[in-house]
Design an enzyme around this catalytic site. Sequence first.
Site, PDB file in Angstrom:
ATOM      1  N   ARG A  25      12.240  -9.527   4.252  1.00 33.19           N
ATOM      2  CA  ARG A  25      13.014  -8.403   4.659  1.00 33.19           C
ATOM      3  C   ARG A  25      14.058  -8.569   5.623  1.00 33.19           C
ATOM      4  NH1 ARG A  25       7.548  -5.273   6.553  1.00 33.19           N
ATOM      5  NH2 ARG A  25       6.477  -4.934   4.897  1.00 33.19           N
TER       6      ARG A  25
ATOM      7  N   LYS B 287       0.583  -1.233  -0.138  1.00 32.66           N
ATOM      8  CA  LYS B 287       0.093  -0.007   0.008  1.00 32.66           C
ATOM      9  C   LYS B 287       0.732   1.357  -0.004  1.00 32.66           C
ATOM     10  CE  LYS B 287      -2.325  -0.728   3.889  1.00 32.66           C
ATOM     11  NZ  LYS B 287      -1.657  -1.715   4.333  1.00 32.66           N
TER      12      LYS B 287
ATOM     13  N   ARG C  39      -0.664 -11.160  12.457  1.00 35.12           N
ATOM     14  CA  ARG C  39      -1.039  -9.938  11.849  1.00 35.12           C
ATOM     15  C   ARG C  39      -2.056 -10.084  10.799  1.00 35.12           C
ATOM     16  NH1 ARG C  39       4.499  -7.154  10.260  1.00 35.12           N
ATOM     17  NH2 ARG C  39       3.074  -5.275   9.651  1.00 35.12           N
TER      18      ARG C  39
ATOM     19  N   ARG D  49      14.107  -8.362  11.711  1.00 34.32           N
ATOM     20  CA  ARG D  49      13.241  -7.692  12.761  1.00 34.32           C
ATOM     21  C   ARG D  49      12.159  -8.937  13.444  1.00 34.32           C
ATOM     22  NH1 ARG D  49      10.988  -2.304  10.374  1.00 34.32           N
ATOM     23  NH2 ARG D  49       9.802  -3.633   9.423  1.00 34.32           N
TER      24      ARG D  49
ATOM     25  N   ARG E 143      -9.974   1.683   9.981  1.00 34.23           N
ATOM     26  CA  ARG E 143      -9.794   0.135  10.429  1.00 34.23           C
ATOM     27  C   ARG E 143     -10.883  -0.629  10.679  1.00 34.23           C
ATOM     28  NH1 ARG E 143      -3.906  -0.661  10.954  1.00 34.23           N
ATOM     29  NH2 ARG E 143      -2.662   1.356  10.801  1.00 34.23           N
TER      30      ARG E 143
END
Length: 219
Positions: free
Chosen positions: A130, A16, A174, A163, A91
Site C-alpha cells: 500500500r 473484509k 498485527r 504509512r 473481537r
Amino acid sequence: MSKLNLLFFGPPGAGKGTIAKEVSKKYDIPHISTGDMLRDAVASGSELGKRVKSILDSGQLVSDEIMLDVIKDRLSKPDVEKGFILDGYPRTLPQAESLEKILKDMNNPITGIIYLEVDEETVVKRITSRRICPKCGKIYNIITLKPKVENKCDICGVDLIQRDDDKEDVVRDRYKVYMEKTYPVIEFYKKYNHFFTVNGSGTVEIVTKEVFNILEGIV
C-alpha cells in the site's frame, strides 16, 4: 427471504471491508463497523451518545458493556430490516458470548458467518504494498492498483508514502495479535452450521463471487 444478519471475520488485509461493501450494495443491508457505530452514537446526541463522547474525548477505551449498548441501539434502527453486516466485532470471546445473548433477546440471530482466511505472507505482501498520497489521501497498491507514474499520485503528482502501520514489522505484529486475540472467536463460531470459510487470497472478484454464492444459499 431469510434475513442476512452477517458477521465478517478475517485478519488485517483480508479484504473484509471491500467484500462487505459489495454485499451491502447487492443485498441493500448496512455494513456496520465498530467505528461507524461509535460515530453514529455520538452524532445522535442521545444519552448513550453523550456517554460514548465523554469516554472517547478522555482517550479511554469504550468498555464491552457500553459497546453492547451501542450495538443494541444500532441494530434497532429501521435500516437493518433486511439484515446487517457486522465488521470488526466481536473481537474477544466475552464479546461474542454477550453479542449472542443480546441478539437472542432481540430475536434477531446471526444467519451467516463469513471467515476470510488469508495466510500471514499474503497479508504482509498486500499491506506492505500500500502507498498513500500525503496530500489528497488517495490509496494505491504497487501490485494491484499502481499509479500511472511510478510512486507519484495520479491526482496531485506528489510522491507517495508508506504509512508506518503498513511496514512489515508492524503488519506481522498485527497479524500475530489477531491470531492470538480474535482467532478463538472464530473457533467459537465454527460450531454453527452457518459458518463459512472462504479463501481470501484470490482477487476481489473471485472472493466476492464465492461469498455471493454462499449468501444465495442462505437467502
